[in-house]
Scaffold this motif. Structure first.
Motif, mmCIF file in Angstrom:
data_model
loop_
_atom_site.group_PDB
_atom_site.id
_atom_site.type_symbol
_atom_site.label_atom_id
_atom_site.label_comp_id
_atom_site.label_asym_id
_atom_site.label_seq_id
_atom_site.Cartn_x
_atom_site.Cartn_y
_atom_site.Cartn_z
ATOM 1 N N LEU A 344 41.129 33.637 34.406
ATOM 2 C CA LEU A 344 42.448 34.134 34.807
ATOM 3 C C LEU A 344 43.512 33.072 34.562
ATOM 4 N N ARG A 345 43.196 31.817 34.932
ATOM 5 C CA ARG A 345 44.166 30.739 34.694
ATOM 6 C C ARG A 345 44.375 30.509 33.202
ATOM 7 N N GLY A 346 43.269 30.543 32.445
ATOM 8 C CA GLY A 346 43.395 30.326 31.007
ATOM 9 C C GLY A 346 44.167 31.430 30.323
ATOM 10 N N LEU A 347 43.869 32.685 30.669
ATOM 11 C CA LEU A 347 44.575 33.806 30.061
ATOM 12 C C LEU A 347 46.040 33.843 30.482
ATOM 13 N N GLY A 348 46.311 33.310 31.705
ATOM 14 C CA GLY A 348 47.688 33.288 32.193
ATOM 15 C C GLY A 348 48.613 32.464 31.327
ATOM 16 N N ARG A 349 48.056 31.545 30.512
ATOM 17 C CA ARG A 349 48.891 30.763 29.599
ATOM 18 C C ARG A 349 49.345 31.586 28.400
ATOM 19 N N TRP A 350 48.634 32.698 28.134
ATOM 20 C CA TRP A 350 48.876 33.461 26.912
ATOM 21 C C TRP A 350 49.561 34.802 27.167
ATOM 22 N N MET A 351 49.511 35.298 28.409
ATOM 23 C CA MET A 351 49.974 36.658 28.669
ATOM 24 C C MET A 351 50.470 36.782 30.099
ATOM 25 N N PRO A 352 51.149 37.885 30.428
ATOM 26 C CA PRO A 352 51.615 38.091 31.795
ATOM 27 C C PRO A 352 50.453 38.115 32.794
#
Length: 759
Positions: A344-352
């Motif tokens: 979740l933290r990693g994907l949060g850098r790429w998308m809402p």
């Protein structure tokens, strides 16, 4: 003797475990006279030893408990094994939901009350697997009397015996809470299936785990898109129930304790509604642990609780250890606890953030479960994550609203309203599965086993590292390189099996022996018209062959007979067929298959010897079976035998799975006239061949459609020898891949996607 050895082993393990418990205590006095530094080192050593000994003790205790459980089950399993290969009569209590198998039977697990030869029952308590013809009243808690053929199960299987029922009688219907649950489910299934497709057949599976209304085509699409976990009761269904109740109680102002208690009560009621079979109980336990650890704010304790639950379930039923479903449930729960937040933290850098939250859970489950699936499945879905991202938001709606339709069955207008509301998300998931599974390169076929699991595990780990971004730059770069290489290989494969596929095959072919594994699928084309003789066992393999050859329309489909290895791939061509030629039809599932083809626009023709027609500039003629056959009314020996020639097509004879006896009758009938250029060898090169037929054909090319490493030993050495004696070169799809044949200036030419073996 085996029971005694197992019991002795368990006793030894118990004794060693009890001894190990005292090992740390024996080391405590040894630090007495040491100095301060030495005392600290000794204390640290004791702590390390204590933890290591604790793990050893736990493993030994669990192993001994499992050993005792297995030893206790062996006498009953040994009694069951005595019935192997015999006709039996059994009185059984249904202990699971029923599902339709590939043979059309309803299959379910049951506990035996009595078993023996017909009329000679004796009491026995053990788990069996039963398949019967469709019969009303097969619900959990019902008692049946079954007569059929018995087969001993593998030692790794939970059921000790498999009974292929020829007759089944409901002795006692389900009663009490199971009867209420069965009536509620049946009412909901009837209400749901009155709704339009797509979505109607899928809705009962989403809401209550009843998959009997799911069509074969939709089931294949769900598997290919990685959405099959939604069609049966899984940890995801259980977590949806827990989360919904937790949310509703919190809206009403209930405290944490009340929320947890009511959520668990709702989970228990849901388990009863969908039948508390072992797989459902397992999923409920995993879901309860995952939700409790998160909702109670103690995710760090989740792994310990998960480990305890896994050990407890394995001790209660050691045969879970051989269940892929058990491994996938535990792995998915562990992924939710460990990986979802970092992802979740990693994907949060790429998308809402909302999109990252929606994607983190299915991605965590996919990267952990992928290597396990690769151990036993030859098909890996490459569209699973996006398909789940699209479909997952609809799953809770279909589950919760569908359950409301169940619970309001006493008020039909309200129940109808809820069922109609649940149909929309079910239709969304249905369409998502069909569309994503039809994408080029949606699945990849691998050789199931440790190597495939290692490759999938490496790719999964690389994907996690790229998204989580650990401190090590070297590790990040290496993982990124793995992902780039994998994407390049996958992209090249998609192009070569999709838009660029026709460029990789010569344009002069008129016959194509598809590489579809252990089965038959042969394409023939002339003057822009294409025929397909059989469809092989797998729709995806057939789609790949159609893409390789640039085939988008089947003008003539010939189903020589209805064995799965000849018709299993039919869904791949549904909607693109003009005319269907088929032999004798004897089973309901065969009629249903033909009805689906007809509903998609095909014209059906029941053929027999003497019928003929045109394919472009070529002519075809049916040589077998006879009209109204008496000797061979169905099966291999009633296979449609077709000859075709002209219009650029070498003179070809396609023998289906015709056996030696029917081959002799065909030869003596006088319908075989002259020699042939190509013969499609009968039954994948089995030894059931008539040498004089092949000697009369004298075909230079003998096409053998056969799977690599098949269990039947096809093609047999004696068949290859008789082909060699007839002057025919064996062209095997297991060795050559896709085999293409054509004519150039009257000369027969052969191409293949793999080089022929030396010698």
């Amino acid at each position: 003797m085996r029971d005694l050895r197992t019991g002795l082993l368990a006793a030894v393990l118990w004794a060693v475990a009890l001894l190990c418990i005292h090992v740390p205590a024996l080391a405590l006095p040894l630090a007495g006279a040491a100095g301060t530094g030495a005392a600290a080192s000794a204390l640290l050593g004791r702590l390390v030893r204590r933890r290591a000994n604790g793990l050893i003790v736990l493993m030994l205790l669990c192993s001994s408990a499992v050993g005792l459980a297995v030893a206790g089950a062996q006498p009953a399993r040994a009694m069951l094994a005595e019935s192997d290969g015999r006709a039996v009569e059994a009185v059984v209590d249904v202990s699971s939901s029923a599902s339709v198998g590939a043979d059309g039977r309803l299959w379910f697990d049951a506990h035996t009350v009595a078993l023996g030869p017909p009329g000679q029952l004796r009491p026995i308590s053990a788990t069996v697997r039963v398949g019967v013809a469709r019969t009303d009243g097969i619900e959990m808690g019902a008692r049946l009397r079954v007569t059929g053929q018995a087969k001993a199960a593998e030692p790794s299987e939970q059921a000790g015996l498999v009974i292929f029922g020829a007759d089944a009688e409901v002795v006692q219907r389900a009663s009490g809470i199971f009867a209420i649950a069965a009536t509620t489910r049946a009412d909901f299934v009837a209400r749901a299936t009155r709704l339009p497709e797509p979505g109607a057949g899928l809705l009962p599976g989403l809401a209550v785990g009843d998959t009997r209304a799911v069509s074969e085509e939709l089931n294949d699409a769900m598997l290919a898109s990685g959405l099959s976990h939604l069609t049966a009761v899984s940890g995801a269904n259980c977590m949806i129930i827990v989360a919904a109740v937790f949310w509703l109680v919190s809206l009403a102002g209930g405290g944490r304790t009340l929320r947890v208690v009511l959520a668990l009560l709702a989970l228990g009621a849901f388990v009863v509604l969908v039948t508390p079979e072992p797989s459902v109980v397992r999923a409920a336990v995993m879901a309860a642990l995952a939700m409790l650890s998160i909702l109670l704010g103690r995710p760090s304790a989740g792994l310990a609780m998960l480990s305890l639950a896994v050990c407890g379930l394995l001790i209660a039923d050691p045969w879970f250890a051989g269940s892929p479903g058990f491994a996938l449930s535990a792995a998915a729960t562990g992924a939710l606890l460990v990986l979802s937040r970092p992802l979740l933290r990693g994907l949060g850098r790429w998308m809402p953030a909302p999109l990252a939250l929606a994607l983190s859970v299915p991605l965590a489950a996919q990267v952990v479960c992928g290597p396990i699936i690769a151990l036993f499945s030859e098909q890996q879905s490459l569209v699973s994550v996006p398909a789940n991202l699209i479909a997952e938001p609809a799953a809770p709606l279909a589950t919760v609203i569908g359950l409301l339709a169940c619970l309001t069955a006493a008020v039909p207008p309200v129940a109808d309203l809820f069922a109609a509301a649940a149909w929309l998300p079910a239709a969304w998931i249905d369409v998502t599965a069909r569309v994503t599974s039809a994408l080029p390169g949606a699945t990849v076929t691998v050789v199931a086993g440790p190597i495939a699991a290692l490759v999938v595990g490496l790719l999964s780990a690389a994907a996690v590292i790229v998204l989580v971004r650990p401190a090590s730059r070297r590790l990040r770069m290496a993982s990124a390189a793995v992902i780039v290489i994998a994407l390049a290989i996958a992209g090249g494969r998609m192009l070569l099996s999709g838009p660029l596929a026709p460029l990789s095959t010569p344009s002069e072919w008129s016959i194509a022996g598809c590489d579809i594994g252990q089965g038959d699928a042969v394409l023939i084309r002339s003057a822009g018209r294409t025929a397909l003789i059989d469809t092989g066992p797998d729709p995806d393999a057939l789609r790949e062959c159609l893409a390789q050859t640039g085939t988008t329309r089947i003008d003539l489909l010939v189903l020589t007979h209805f064995d799965l290895d000849h018709v299993g791939g039919t869904p791949a061509v549904q909607g693109m067929v003009g005319t269907v030629l088929h032999g004798p039809v004897t089973e309901d599932d065969e009629r249903r298959m033909l009805a689906r083809l007809a509903s998609a626009g095909a014209t059906l023709r029941d053929v027999s010897a003497g019928m003929s027609g045109a394919l472009g500039d070529a002519r075809w003629r049916v040589l077998w079976p006879d009209a109204d056959p008496v000797v061979f009314p169905s099966g291999n020996d009633a296979s449609v035998v077709l000859e075709i020639a002209g219009g650029g097509v070498p003179r070809t004879l396609l023998l289906g799975d015709l056996g030696a006896g029917s081959q002799r009758l065909l030869l003596s009938s006088g319908r075989i006239r002259g020699t042939f250029d190509v013969v499609k060898v009968a039954h994948h090169g089995s030894r059931d061949q008539e040498p004089s037929l092949y000697a009369a054909l004298r075909a230079p090319a003998a096409l053998i459609s056969v799977g690599e490493g098949n269990d039947y030993g096809h093609p047999r050495a004696e068949t290859l020898a008789l082909l060699d004696a007839a002057g025919s070169q064996a062209l095997r799809t297991d060795q050559r891949g896709l085999v293409l044949l054509g004519l150039r200036d009257g000369e027969l030419l052969v191409w293949s996607t793999r080089a022929p073996p030396a010698g």
